[in-house]
Design a protein around this motif. Structure first.
Motif, PDB file in Angstrom:
ATOM      1  N   PRO A  55       1.008  -0.699  -0.110  1.00 59.12           N
ATOM      2  CA  PRO A  55      -0.182   0.575  -0.305  1.00 59.12           C
ATOM      3  C   PRO A  55       0.628   1.117  -0.020  1.00 59.12           C
ATOM      4  N   ALA A  56       0.118   2.155  -0.500  1.00 59.25           N
ATOM      5  CA  ALA A  56       1.039   3.136  -1.486  1.00 59.25           C
ATOM      6  C   ALA A  56       0.698   4.139   0.884  1.00 59.25           C
ATOM      7  N   LYS A  57       1.827   4.726   0.533  1.00 60.59           N
ATOM      8  CA  LYS A  57       2.499   5.384   1.478  1.00 60.59           C
ATOM      9  C   LYS A  57       1.272   7.720   1.804  1.00 60.59           C
ATOM     10  N   LEU A  58       1.359   7.195   2.902  1.00 59.64           N
ATOM     11  CA  LEU A  58       0.066   8.233   3.105  1.00 59.64           C
ATOM     12  C   LEU A  58       0.819   9.638   3.116  1.00 59.64           C
ATOM     13  N   LYS A  59       0.086  10.554   2.722  1.00 55.53           N
ATOM     14  CA  LYS A  59       1.064  11.874   1.859  1.00 55.53           C
ATOM     15  C   LYS A  59       0.411  12.440   3.694  1.00 55.53           C
ATOM     16  N   LYS A  60       1.881  13.693   3.809  1.00 57.14           N
ATOM     17  CA  LYS A  60       2.016  14.211   5.041  1.00 57.14           C
ATOM     18  C   LYS A  60       0.510  15.243   5.385  1.00 57.14           C
ATOM     19  N   GLY A  61       0.519  14.574   5.768  1.00 53.78           N
ATOM     20  CA  GLY A  61      -0.687  15.951   7.128  1.00 53.78           C
ATOM     21  C   GLY A  61      -2.095  14.531   7.089  1.00 53.78           C
ATOM     22  N   VAL A  62      -1.895  13.389   6.586  1.00 55.44           N
ATOM     23  CA  VAL A  62      -3.307  12.507   6.294  1.00 55.44           C
ATOM     24  C   VAL A  62      -2.919  11.704   7.315  1.00 55.44           C
ATOM     25  N   GLU A  63      -3.691  11.894   8.709  1.00 48.37           N
ATOM     26  CA  GLU A  63      -3.809  10.946   9.942  1.00 48.37           C
ATOM     27  C   GLU A  63      -5.384  10.648  10.218  1.00 48.37           C
ATOM     28  N   PRO A  64      -5.064   9.575  10.319  1.00 48.94           N
ATOM     29  CA  PRO A  64      -6.786   9.308  11.433  1.00 48.94           C
ATOM     30  C   PRO A  64      -8.024  10.284  12.279  1.00 48.94           C
ATOM     31  N   GLY A  65      -8.574  10.953  11.311  1.00 46.98           N
ATOM     32  CA  GLY A  65      -8.986  11.819  12.386  1.00 46.98           C
ATOM     33  C   GLY A  65      -8.924  13.366  11.030  1.00 46.98           C
ATOM     34  N   SER A  66      -7.579  13.173  10.402  1.00 46.50           N
ATOM     35  CA  SER A  66      -7.820  14.509   9.391  1.00 46.50           C
ATOM     36  C   SER A  66      -9.140  14.747   9.075  1.00 46.50           C
ATOM     37  N   VAL A  67      -9.222  15.862   8.263  1.00 43.43           N
ATOM     38  CA  VAL A  67     -10.277  16.629   7.048  1.00 43.43           C
ATOM     39  C   VAL A  67      -9.638  16.562   5.715  1.00 43.43           C
ATOM     40  N   LEU A  68     -10.028  15.869   4.866  1.00 47.73           N
ATOM     41  CA  LEU A  68      -9.480  16.182   3.899  1.00 47.73           C
ATOM     42  C   LEU A  68     -10.892  16.795   2.989  1.00 47.73           C
ATOM     43  N   ILE A  69     -10.376  17.485   1.289  1.00 46.91           N
ATOM     44  CA  ILE A  69     -11.207  17.373   0.309  1.00 46.91           C
ATOM     45  C   ILE A  69     -11.145  16.618  -0.403  1.00 46.91           C
ATOM     46  N   LEU A  70     -12.117  16.419  -0.977  1.00 45.97           N
ATOM     47  CA  LEU A  70     -12.517  15.523  -2.103  1.00 45.97           C
ATOM     48  C   LEU A  70     -12.178  16.323  -3.859  1.00 45.97           C
ATOM     49  N   LEU A  71     -11.053  15.897  -4.551  1.00 49.39           N
ATOM     50  CA  LEU A  71     -11.085  16.889  -5.237  1.00 49.39           C
ATOM     51  C   LEU A  71     -11.815  16.182  -6.706  1.00 49.39           C
ATOM     52  N   ALA A  72     -12.274  14.747  -6.939  1.00 50.90           N
ATOM     53  CA  ALA A  72     -13.292  14.239  -7.551  1.00 50.90           C
ATOM     54  C   ALA A  72     -14.265  13.183  -7.514  1.00 50.90           C
ATOM     55  N   GLY A  73     -14.880  12.714  -8.549  1.00 55.17           N
ATOM     56  CA  GLY A  73     -16.076  11.890  -7.930  1.00 55.17           C
ATOM     57  C   GLY A  73     -17.083  12.365  -7.506  1.00 55.17           C
ATOM     58  N   ARG A  74     -18.193  11.774  -7.133  1.00 55.57           N
ATOM     59  CA  ARG A  74     -19.789  12.692  -7.170  1.00 55.57           C
ATOM     60  C   ARG A  74     -19.790  13.507  -6.388  1.00 55.57           C
ATOM     61  N   PHE A  75     -18.623  13.282  -4.926  1.00 55.94           N
ATOM     62  CA  PHE A  75     -19.054  14.609  -3.519  1.00 55.94           C
ATOM     63  C   PHE A  75     -17.829  14.959  -3.973  1.00 55.94           C
ATOM     64  N   ARG A  76     -17.363  15.445  -5.170  1.00 57.31           N
ATOM     65  CA  ARG A  76     -16.302  16.110  -5.445  1.00 57.31           C
ATOM     66  C   ARG A  76     -16.262  17.897  -4.871  1.00 57.31           C
ATOM     67  N   GLY A  77     -15.856  18.172  -3.602  1.00 58.19           N
ATOM     68  CA  GLY A  77     -16.161  19.638  -3.180  1.00 58.19           C
ATOM     69  C   GLY A  77     -15.862  19.923  -1.833  1.00 58.19           C
ATOM     70  N   LYS A  78     -16.860  18.045  -1.232  1.00 54.50           N
ATOM     71  CA  LYS A  78     -16.926  18.340  -0.363  1.00 54.50           C
ATOM     72  C   LYS A  78     -15.714  17.881   0.943  1.00 54.50           C
ATOM     73  N   ARG A  79     -16.730  17.965   2.101  1.00 52.91           N
ATOM     74  CA  ARG A  79     -15.275  17.794   3.242  1.00 52.91           C
ATOM     75  C   ARG A  79     -15.187  16.584   4.074  1.00 52.91           C
ATOM     76  N   VAL A  80     -14.142  15.582   4.231  1.00 50.60           N
ATOM     77  CA  VAL A  80     -14.965  14.449   4.941  1.00 50.60           C
ATOM     78  C   VAL A  80     -13.915  14.026   5.597  1.00 50.60           C
ATOM     79  N   VAL A  81     -14.152  12.907   6.527  1.00 54.53           N
ATOM     80  CA  VAL A  81     -13.350  12.798   7.872  1.00 54.53           C
ATOM     81  C   VAL A  81     -12.245  11.243   7.715  1.00 54.53           C
ATOM     82  N   PHE A  82     -11.144  11.557   7.617  1.00 52.09           N
ATOM     83  CA  PHE A  82     -10.625  10.324   7.413  1.00 52.09           C
ATOM     84  C   PHE A  82     -10.433   8.377   8.629  1.00 52.09           C
ATOM     85  N   LEU A  83     -10.494   7.265   7.868  1.00 48.63           N
ATOM     86  CA  LEU A  83     -10.841   7.079   9.127  1.00 48.63           C
ATOM     87  C   LEU A  83      -9.363   6.211   9.421  1.00 48.63           C
TER      88      LEU A  83
END
Length: 204
Positions: A55-83
């Protein structure tokens, strides 16, 4: 004789060709016979076998509980919580669904922007969720008639199964507990760029 028949230039060519023939195994005329299949290489993958991908290494700043912004797909532009990161290398995220309508999903970290906002996930337990959770159920193909066609359409309209709905609700309850009113408003807001806003100058 070579000079009389070919001229002076022809004689030079004839001499040169004679030299090449007598050179034997050297220069352009060298011919070496190679044999294959006698050496064993343990590092080679056998035909029909796939080398397991790490599996690829996680990007800097991506940790469980981090809020991410989706850039593609059905929910692009939405903010989500990384589990967590799944075995496939994809990221498991949730809206939560009760806050902004984004259900449990798998996303590629290439299409995410990590923000500095983090959420408390102490009450959330996502160990039971894996890539198999998102696998589609195999359905047997049968002859289509009117009744089966409308039954299939009704099945498609049903959406997620009751088991997944219950799992989503349980996960949302645990995640929403750690959200303040400001964070809820932040997750509900859709990310977009307006005039004179440049992504490389923004601090997320």
């Amino acid at each position: 004789l070579a000079q009389a028949h070919f001229g002076i230039k022809g004689a030079r060519v004839a001499k040169f060709s004679a030299v090449v023939v007598t050179m034997g195994k050297a220069g352009q005329a060298r011919n070496v016979v190679k044999t294959f299949g006698k050496t064993k290489r343990s590092g080679l993958v056998k035909a029909g076998e796939k080398k397991p991908q790490a599996p690829a290494k996680l990007k800097k700043g991506v940790e469980p509980g981090s809020v991410l912004i989706l850039l593609a797909g059905r929910f692009r532009g939405k903010r989500v919580v990384f589990l967590k990161q799944l075995e496939s290398g994809l990221l498991l995220v949730t809206g939560p669904y009760a806050v902004n309508g984004v259900p449990l999903r798998r996303v590629n970290q290439r299409f995410c922007i990590a923000t500095s906002t983090k959420v408390d996930l102490k009450g959330a337990n996502c160990d039971a969720i894996s890539d198999a959770y998102f696998a589609r159920e195999a359905k047997k193909k049968s002859k289509k008639d009117e009744s089966s066609f409308f039954a299939a359409e009704a099945g498609k309209a049903g959406g997620a199964s009751e088991e997944k709905k219950a799992g989503q609700k349980k996960m949302d309850e645990a995640v929403v507990k750690g959200l303040d009113s400001d964070v809820k408003a932040y997750l509900k807001a859709r990310f977009s760029l307006s005039a004179k806003m440049y992504p490389h100058e923004l601090k997320f």
